[in-house]
Every structure is written in structure tokens, then in C-alpha cells.
Design a protein around this motif. Structure first.
Motif, PDB file in Angstrom:
ATOM      1  N   SER A 144       0.816  -1.210   0.000  1.00  0.00           N
ATOM      2  CA  SER A 144       0.000   0.000   0.000  1.00  0.00           C
ATOM      3  C   SER A 144       0.856   1.269   0.000  1.00  0.00           C
ATOM      4  N   GLU A 145       2.068   1.184   0.530  1.00  0.00           N
ATOM      5  CA  GLU A 145       2.932   2.368   0.544  1.00  0.00           C
ATOM      6  C   GLU A 145       3.313   2.773  -0.883  1.00  0.00           C
ATOM      7  N   GLN A 146       3.696   1.765  -1.647  1.00  0.00           N
ATOM      8  CA  GLN A 146       4.063   1.997  -3.046  1.00  0.00           C
ATOM      9  C   GLN A 146       2.846   2.483  -3.846  1.00  0.00           C
ATOM     10  N   GLN A 147       1.694   1.884  -3.553  1.00  0.00           N
ATOM     11  CA  GLN A 147       0.461   2.287  -4.254  1.00  0.00           C
ATOM     12  C   GLN A 147       0.120   3.744  -3.967  1.00  0.00           C
ATOM     13  N   GLN A 148       0.257   4.107  -2.683  1.00  0.00           N
ATOM     14  CA  GLN A 148      -0.064   5.488  -2.321  1.00  0.00           C
ATOM     15  C   GLN A 148       0.844   6.477  -3.029  1.00  0.00           C
ATOM     16  N   LYS A 149       2.110   6.087  -3.177  1.00  0.00           N
ATOM     17  CA  LYS A 149       3.052   6.973  -3.853  1.00  0.00           C
ATOM     18  C   LYS A 149       2.621   7.188  -5.311  1.00  0.00           C
ATOM     19  N   ILE A 150       2.249   6.105  -5.963  1.00  0.00           N
ATOM     20  CA  ILE A 150       1.827   6.226  -7.365  1.00  0.00           C
ATOM     21  C   ILE A 150       0.536   7.037  -7.486  1.00  0.00           C
ATOM     22  N   TRP A 151      -0.427   6.745  -6.596  1.00  0.00           N
ATOM     23  CA  TRP A 151      -1.700   7.487  -6.630  1.00  0.00           C
ATOM     24  C   TRP A 151      -1.499   8.969  -6.312  1.00  0.00           C
ATOM     25  N   SER A 152      -0.477   9.276  -5.496  1.00  0.00           N
ATOM     26  CA  SER A 152      -0.316  10.661  -5.038  1.00  0.00           C
ATOM     27  C   SER A 152      -0.187  11.620  -6.217  1.00  0.00           C
ATOM     28  N   GLY A 153       0.460  11.185  -7.285  1.00  0.00           N
ATOM     29  CA  GLY A 153       0.628  12.047  -8.453  1.00  0.00           C
ATOM     30  C   GLY A 153      -0.701  12.352  -9.120  1.00  0.00           C
ATOM     31  N   ARG A 154      -1.532  11.313  -9.279  1.00  0.00           N
ATOM     32  CA  ARG A 154      -2.841  11.495  -9.903  1.00  0.00           C
ATOM     33  C   ARG A 154      -3.727  12.370  -9.016  1.00  0.00           C
ATOM     34  N   LYS A 155      -3.696  12.069  -7.727  1.00  0.00           N
ATOM     35  CA  LYS A 155      -4.580  12.805  -6.817  1.00  0.00           C
ATOM     36  C   LYS A 155      -4.162  14.260  -6.660  1.00  0.00           C
ATOM     37  N   ALA A 156      -2.870  14.522  -6.857  1.00  0.00           N
ATOM     38  CA  ALA A 156      -2.386  15.898  -6.717  1.00  0.00           C
ATOM     39  C   ALA A 156      -2.328  16.606  -8.066  1.00  0.00           C
ATOM     40  N   ALA A 157      -2.933  16.018  -9.093  1.00  0.00           N
ATOM     41  CA  ALA A 157      -2.807  16.601 -10.434  1.00  0.00           C
ATOM     42  C   ALA A 157      -3.322  18.039 -10.491  1.00  0.00           C
ATOM     43  N   PHE A 158      -4.456  18.315  -9.835  1.00  0.00           N
ATOM     44  CA  PHE A 158      -5.004  19.666  -9.910  1.00  0.00           C
ATOM     45  C   PHE A 158      -4.079  20.664  -9.205  1.00  0.00           C
ATOM     46  N   PRO A 159      -3.742  20.429  -7.921  1.00  0.00           N
ATOM     47  CA  PRO A 159      -2.814  21.372  -7.287  1.00  0.00           C
ATOM     48  C   PRO A 159      -1.459  21.441  -7.997  1.00  0.00           C
ATOM     49  N   ALA A 160      -1.045  20.333  -8.618  1.00  0.00           N
ATOM     50  CA  ALA A 160       0.236  20.363  -9.339  1.00  0.00           C
ATOM     51  C   ALA A 160       0.165  21.352 -10.496  1.00  0.00           C
TER      52      ALA A 160
END
Lengths: 497, 352
Positions: free
Chosen positions: A326-342
Motif C-alpha cells: 500500500s505504501e508503493q500504491q499510495q506513492k503512485i496514486w499521489s501524483g494522480r490525486k495531486a494533479a489539480f494542485p500540481a
């Protein structure tokens, strides 16, 4: 800027504000009525902050009885009412009225019951989406729809907008996960819609209420379906050299018999912005990446993961990464989830669109968006709920540069027209609100819009609930039609759509 | 195989002009269902044919009179299916008929109801206007969701000309197992199984044996079945057809048949008669001579609703009575579509 209601949508009344406050004070404690200008200010907009309107009054009831009394009073005095949850909506559905009551449901924030054995939760409308899953976790259950604002947005707002989220590909939208609603009508009547069983007698009013943007009734209690938590999750990240290849891989995955829990795509501009912002480990030279999540029983997930990997290879994915922990998954998802603020980091302002298209039109529509982007001289980054064809083009602009906001809006409206022409729709999950109300005139005929108004009248005969949202008046459409065909491209001061 | 929308529009315009009531008939397979039909019968089955089907989009667009069997044949070629397992009581069942009654088969708790698969529709309303709502995309929140409203409306809101439906790929493999469970244990047994993340696609109890169907890859479902236990059922497709199309032995009876929808873990209901449970307990069939008011009362009190499905002595009270405020909205909604009350009058409730 201050939003101007179309004249045909305005509900007039001559009620004196101080006098009305005195009436309200008989059914509400003083601290539940907000009338001071500085205290009203925070309510002037929702998540679509480009438009503001300070409300006439704000009320903060904490019981169904209080809501019924407020509605009775407003109805008797012909005062329009706008309901508000957490105010995270992106289409201006909770934008207040200068002569209307803003009804905040924030104080109805209790989870009333979790029925583990029937796998349902009964909650008040102001309960945050994420807290339902948090509270039902101890029973091995969760609430599946997960809009990206889930830590803040409320279930009442989710019902109003028929919210989706990454996992709705497998588990359905809000409409598929709500069993029962208690609503208070404009007249103050409490009505129960749906039930604790999987269906109910009579017309399917749950379908009509879900996504009705606060136009039909005030949602005061919600019973949702809970889903057993999957015991295994696997996330696959795949990079592609072209959007076309990535789109073909999406079509093959969707037709394979495996239903991913989520299937997301990002284009190069989004990948670069997200990588720079959160360092998710994305390949920045890829033209597109796909994130494909599989969940369920562990033996099924292992088998499905193998099948998806071979499809990705078949469609020439240049890089495939599998994340089991789940740690690795969260890291990958973090980019997608932060796409708007990015995107917010690389551009002073951005404008998020929500068109939905048949998936096979993806590369055509993306090409059109690219051409429009060049035409208007504004960059567009794309994130995309690929599995269900829901596009979120993000238009980059700078509101401080004169004319850029108007250009961004015009580009946005042109993108929506592309979505309609490709056989899609102007909004997949963000709602119409005030933002896309003119585009409704392009998507529907006058008689269809008239039918929507008749349906509204069945619930709210005087049209006092959330006037000026979601469904345009025919007067507005007549005006918009004239503008759109002859002048819209030059008259940038005209209303957006 | 024809588009008869303009003919039907003229026909409905005439009916509106002359205040004539209409009884829409599709395949006629569920003519027995609901309250007594009234008005002049109009055969709408000829408006049929598949308009568009793109397998990779998982969407099919069909005319209302298209037979379910025709749709299934086409989907079969691409290894896809209708996810709600439509109950077809004979070969003539049409898609508009299935949507009008709003009934779903054994997959319903696991992959959704008929209404969940409706993406868009084209109808003729009681103003003789042809209207389209929704579309062909999975997500669409433009305007009120009037397409799903058609499910279960018994044809009282408009004539369904076309509909776009989401379809799903066939699971790689399906198989069914059964275990003997006592009646007083079965609710708890089903609740335990359903609390886990297991790819069930059917769960039926015949009063003695609990049948469960699993969908997925061969190895995976065999492994799961081993952990649950039970004996594998041969001819399992035939079994589920029997349950869904009412050819199963349980349904071969002239006793009045009730369809009862309740929260799944509801303890056995105190009504006399013979029960069978589908949907993991959420749908209960009851063969019973109990009087209708008693059934409505008992089921209403536990938060469910009952329908007199078949063989009722009279067809007045078929659907669960509604509280007044709710009935008022339903009446007004009917009026919003069909102000003269011409479409299938009284088929759902005597009030409209």
C-alpha cells in the motif's frame, strides 16, 4: 466577479430582512441565523470561486424539524432557498442568492447508524464522505464512491451532484450506492424516498433526486449501501509513447472481462506537473500513463493482474510497474490525486472541465482540444477517468492578464461543444450549476428542457429551490442561442458557458 | 426491424387530441403483472432493432420493441451480456417491457439492477413530443436523470422508443455450489458470506439448500468455493434460468405469488406460506393465501415493500401502498409527463 442571475430566473419578493429574521428567531436559536455582512462573506461562493454572491441570510439548522420550519416560512413568504453542504462543488450549484436564504446543512453531521449485517449506513447530510468509510472500517466495510474532495465534501452534496470518483468504475456512482433519502420539500413536508431494501414501490424517485443539484428537495438524511473491503489490492502503472496506444489499451482492458477498481490516464503535461510537484516516480517523457487498480479476493486479483499486464504489453506499453504494497500504491496514486494542485503550481490559475465522451472518440477529441489550445494560446493539461470516458481538461491561464479568463472560458465552452458533438455530455460528475447552464441549451431541445421544468414543478411548484441553476429557462436559451451562433466568439463580456 | 417513432408520434398526437387512453403492449409476456390494463391496446413491439453496438464501449442502443433474446444473441457473439440478468417470462419479452416492469434477476445485488444499466432513452411523452435524455456515456449529470425513472414506471410516463444500455463482459468462468442449511440458520449464513469480498453473482435459497454462484477465473473461483464448502451443481445455467424466468419448480403453482423486497438480513417474516430467497435474502418470494392488506402491513413495518406478482384473485392492490406525501409527488410526476393520464392508466396505482 459577482454573478448576475438571468432576469427570467429571478424570484422576487418584498419581504423585509429584519422582519424575516424575527420570524426565523421563533423557530431557530439566534446563533443559527447569520445576518452580519462579514459573517455572510465566507458563504459567497462554493468551489467555483470565479463567481460570488453574498447571500441575503444564512441559516444553520441542526434538526429536521428546524429545516421543516425554515422551509415553511420561506415557502409562505415566497423566499428562494439554496442548500449548501461543504461548498466543494465545482459548478456553482451552491452559489447563494442576494434575496434568498442559504441553508447550510453543516450541523447535521452525525452518523446515525451503521447496520453491519445489512451493510448500510444511515447518516445525516453534513457527514463527510470519507468519514463514512472510516467509521464502517471496523466492520470490514466501506462506502465506495470516492470523489477526490472526499475528505471535505459531504454526503448530502454527493447526492445533489451524483458524485463519482476513481472507484466508481467498478462500484458505481452515488446513484448506485444510495438506498434511501429523507427529504424536506419546499413546502416543508418530510418525504421518505426509497427504502432499506434494494428497490422500492412506485416511480424511482431516488434516480431523479440523485444529481438534481438541490432543485427538488432538501436532503436531510441518507442511507447508503456499504461494500465489503477487498482483501487484496494491486496497482499497475503503465507508460505509453502515444495517447492513441494508451486509449486502445483502455478499450481492450474494459472489454476483457476484468473490471478494474479504477482506470486513470494522464497526458504528458499532467505527468510533468505531477512529477515535479510530488515525485510520484512517473516517467516524464511518456506521452501518457495509465493507472489501473485491481481489487477483490486475493486469488482473483492475482489472476486479473496477470491478464492486465499481458494486455498492456500487447498494446506496447513502454514501461509497466506493479505495486502490491500500500505504501508503493499510495506513492503512485499521489501524483494522480495531486494533479489539480500540481497544475496550480505551474500556472497562476486553471479552469477544470468535466466533459464525458464515448471512449473511442478520445484521440479525436484530444486532438481537437490541442487545436483549440493553440487557437486560444492557452495550454491545456488532461487528466482523465479513462475507464468511463470522463475528461478533465485543465485550462491554464492567468487571471491577472487582461482577457485571459474570458479566453479560458471561451476555450472551455468550445471543449464542451466538442464533447457534445462526439456523442458525449457537458458534465460527467461536476454538475451543471451556473457554470454550464448555457451549454444545457446546446445539449437539450426546448421541449426536453420544458420537460425538466415540469419535473421540477412536481416537487417544487413555485420554483423556489435553487433558482437559476442546472436547468436554463427557455428565455435564457433563446438569448444564448442568438449569442452563440453569431457573436459569442467576439463578445467576451457575455456570460460564460 | 423498423423505426416507427414518427408513426407512434402521430398515433399519440391523435390520442391526445381525442383524450383516448392507451395500453402499450410489447411482447405481452408480463400482461398478467401489475394492475388491470385499460385503454386501447397499441402493439409497440414492431418498433425494434439494434441501432448501435460498439463492444469496446460496452454500450448497446436498441429500439424499445427489440426482443431480449435478439439482444442477448448479439451480445453473446462478443462475449458480453446484460448485467442485470433480465427475467424473461417468455420468448417475446422486449427490452422496453423489461424496463417498464423494472425487474432484475439473480445478479442484482452483485452487479446492479436494470435501472443501473440505463444510460439514456428516447421517449414520447403525453404532449406527443419525442424527447431524449441521458446518452451513451457511463457518467452524465446534465439534467435530471429521467432515463432511470422509466425503470419500473409500468409504461405510465411515456412510450419508450429507444434506450442505450451499459453491457458487461461475460465473466471468464461461472459455477454454482450448494449447501444444506436449516431455515433458521440461513439468514446468518448468507450475511456471513456477503460480508466478505467474494465474487458472488447469485445466492438463492429454496427452503432447504443454499445455492451460490461465483464468477471469475477458473482457479480463483474453485479456490474460493473450496473455502466455503458445498457440492458443485451440474447444469447450473439451467438452474439460474429457472430462478430468473420462473421455470424453477418453486414457481409451478397456482397459489398467489408475492414478490417481497426487504433488507437482506431481515429475520424470517411471519406470514403463512412457502418462501424462497433470492438476492442473498433481499428478495423473497412467497406463495401464500394471506390477504393483501396483511402482507402490505407486515412488510411495510419492516422497511420493505411487497408486490402481488401473480395469481391474485383480484388486481386492485398489486403494489405496496404509498404514504400520502409520496403519492402526491408521484401523481404530480405522472402529470408532468402525461397530463391527460392517457398512458397505461391505473396500471401502477389507481390514483393515476
Amino acid at each position: 466577479m459577482t454573478y448576475r442571475l438571468h432576469e427570467s430566473e429571478r424570484k422576487s419578493h418584498a419581504v423585509n430582512r429584519s422582519e424575516f429574521i424575527r420570524h426565523l428567531a421563533q423557530v431557530l436559536p439566534a446563533e443559527s441565523i447569520i445576518s452580519q455582512q462579514e459573517a455572510l462573506k465566507p458563504y459567497e461562493c462554493d468551489g467555483l470561486s470565479a463567481y460570488q454572491q453574498v447571500p441575503w441570510l444564512v441559516v444553520l439548522p441542526d434538526s429536521i424539524e428546524q429545516i421543516q420550519s425554515i422551509m415553511e416560512l420561506c415557502y409562505a413568504n415566497n423566499i428562494p432557498v439554496v442548500a449548501r453542504g461543504a461548498g466543494t462543488g465545482l459548478s456553482g450549484g451552491a452559489l447563494p442568492l442576494e434575496n434568498g436564504v442559504l441553508l447550510s446543512l453543516a450541523r447535521l453531521n452525525r452518523i446515525l447508524e451503521i447496520d453491519a449485517v445489512n451493510r448500510t449506513a444511515c447518516v445525516q447530510p453534513g457527514v463527510r464522505n470519507a468519514s463514512i468509510s472510516q467509521q464502517s472500517s471496523r466492520y470490514g466495510l466501506f462506502y465506495a464512491p470516492d470523489p477526490s474532495s472526499q475528505i471535505a465534501c459531504t454526503i448530502g452534496g454527493n447526492v445533489a451532484e451524483n458524485s463519482g470518483g476513481v472507484h466508481c468504475l467498478k462500484y458505481g456512482l452515488t446513484v448506485h450506492n444510495v438506498l434511501k433519502l429523507k427529504i424536506v420539500t419546499m413546502q416543508g413536508q418530510l418525504v421518505i424516498i426509497g427504502g432499506n431494501a434494494l428497490d422500492s414501490a412506485g416511480f424511482d424517485l431516488l434516480a431523479v433526486m440523485t444529481g438534481s443539484e438541490g432543485m427538488l428537495g432538501i436532503v436531510v438524511e441518507v442511507t447508503v449501501k456499504l461494500t465489503p473491503k477487498p482483501d487484496s489490492v494491486c496497482l499497475i502503472q503503465a507508460a505509453f509513447d502515444s495517447i492513441q496506444q494508451a486509449s486502445e489499451a483502455v478499450a481492450a482492458i474494459m472489454a476483457s472481462g476484468v473490471t478494474p477498481a479504477g482506470l486513470e490516464m494522464m497526458d504528458n503535461a499532467s505527468i510533468r506537473a505531477a512529477e515535479q510537484f510530488v515525485h510520484a516516480g512517473y516517467p516524464v517523457d511518456a506521452e501518457a500513463i495509465l493507472l489501473c487498480e485491481l481489487d477483490g479476493h486475493s486469488s482473483a486479483v492475482v489472476e486479473e493482474t496477470g491478464r492486465i499486464q499481458s494486455i498492456l504489453k500487447q498494446f506496447k506499453a513502454s514501461q509497466v510497474v506493479k505495486a502490491d504494497d500500500s505504501e508503493q500504491q499510495q506513492k503512485i496514486w499521489s501524483g494522480r490525486k495531486a494533479a489539480f494542485p500540481a497544475i496550480g503550481q505551474i500556472s497562476p490559475d486553471y479552469y477544470c472541465m468535466d466533459g464525458t465522451i464515448p471512449r473511442h472518440q478520445l484521440s479525436t477529441v484530444l486532438e481537437q482540444i490541442q487545436q483549440l489550445s493553440e487557437h486560444y494560446g492557452l495550454a491545456v493539461a488532461n487528466v482523465f477517468h479513462a475507464g468511463d470516458g470522463n475528461l478533465h481538461p485543465l485550462i491554464l491561464y492567468d487571471a491577472n492578464q487582461s482577457g485571459e479568463l474570458e479566453r479560458a472560458e471561451q476555450l472551455g465552452s468550445d471543449i464542451l461543444m466538442c464533447c457534445i458533438e462526439s456523442g458525449g455530455t457537458i458534465t460527467g460528475e461536476h454538475g451543471v450549476g451556473v457554470e454550464k447552464i448555457n451549454a444545457m441549451c446546446a445539449q437539450f431541445s426546448d421541449s426536453e428542457i420544458q420537460q425538466f421544468h415540469r419535473v421540477k414543478s412536481a416537487f417544487d411548484p413555485d420554483g423556489l429551490l435553487n433558482p437559476g441553476k442546472a436547468i436554463p429557462t427557455l428565455n435564457r436559451c433563446a438569448e444564448f442561442g442568438a449569442m452563440h451562433s453569431h457573436q459569442a466568439r467576439t463578445h467576451t463580456e457575455l456570460e460564460r458557458f | 426491424m423498423a423505426d416507427l417513432s414518427t408513426q407512434f408520434q402521430e398515433l399519440i398526437r391523435d390520442a391526445v387530441d381525442t383524450d383516448s387512453r392507451i395500453n402499450f403492449i410489447g411482447g405481452g409476456s408480463k400482461a398478467f403483472y401489475g394492475r388491470e390494463p385499460q385503454g386501447e391496446s397499441i402493439d409497440v413491439a414492431a418498433n425494434s432493432g439494434i441501432i448501435d453496438y460498439l463492444p469496446t464501449e460496452l454500450v448497446i442502443t436498441v429500439r424499445g420493441g427489440t426482443q431480449i433474446s435478439e439482444i442477448q444473441t448479439v451480445l453473446d457473439e462478443h462475449n458480453q451480456m446484460l448485467g442485470f440478468e433480465p427475467p424473461c417470462l417468455n420468448e417475446q419479452s422486449t427490452i422496453a417491457g423489461v424496463i417498464a416492469v423494472g425487474l432484475s434477476g439473480s445478479r442484482r445485488p452483485f452487479s446492479g439492477a436494470v435501472r443501473d444499466y440505463i444510460l439514456g432513452c428516447k421517449i414520447i411523452n403525453g404532449y406527443a413530443e419525442i424527447l431524449s435524455f441521458g446518452g451513451t456515456t457511463m457518467k452524465n449529470v446534465a439534467g435530471y436523470d429521467l432515463s432511470r425513472l422509466m425503470a419500473g414506471s409500468m409504461g405510465t410516463l411515456g412510450l419508450m422508443l429507444e434506450m442505450s444500455l451499459k453491457v458487461i463482459p461475460r465473466p471468464e468462468q461461472e459455477a454454482t455450489w450448494f449447501i444444506e442449511v436449516a431455515t433458521d440458520q440461513v439468514i446468518a449464513t448468507m450475511a456471513d458470506l456477503l460480508a466478505k469480498s467474494i465474487p458472488f453473482s447469485g445466492m438463492f435459497y429454496d427452503g432447504r439448500r443454499l445455492f451460490y454462484r461465483l464468477s471469475g477465473a477458473d482457479d480463483a473461483i474453485n479456490q474460493i468455493a473450496e473455502s466455503i464448502g458445498g457440492e458443485q451443481l451440474v447444469d447450473h445455467e439451467l438452474f439460474w434460468e429457472g430462478v430468473n424466468h420462473h421455470t424453477h419448480d418453486y414457481f409451478q403453482d397456482e397459489t398467489p405469488l408475492w414478490r417481497i423486497s426487504v433488507p437482506p438480513a431481515t429475520q424470517p417474516v411471519s406470514l403463512a406460506g412457502q418462501f424462497a430467497y433470492d438476492w442473498g435474502g433481499a428478495l423473497r418470494w412467497l406463495k401464500s393465501e394471506e390477504v393483501d392488506s396483511q402482507v402490505f402491513q407486515v412488510i411495510g413495518d419492516i422497511g420493505g415493500h411487497a408486490t402481488l406478482f401473480r395469481h391474485g384473485q383480484h388486481r386492485d392492490a398489486v403494489f405496496q401502498p404509498l404514504p400520502e406525501h409520496l403519492m402526491q409527488i408521484q401523481r404530480r410526476l405522472k402529470h408532468a409527463f402525461d397530463p391527460k393520464g392517457l398512458f397505461n392508466p391505473g396500471r401502477l396505482y389507481p390514483e393515476f
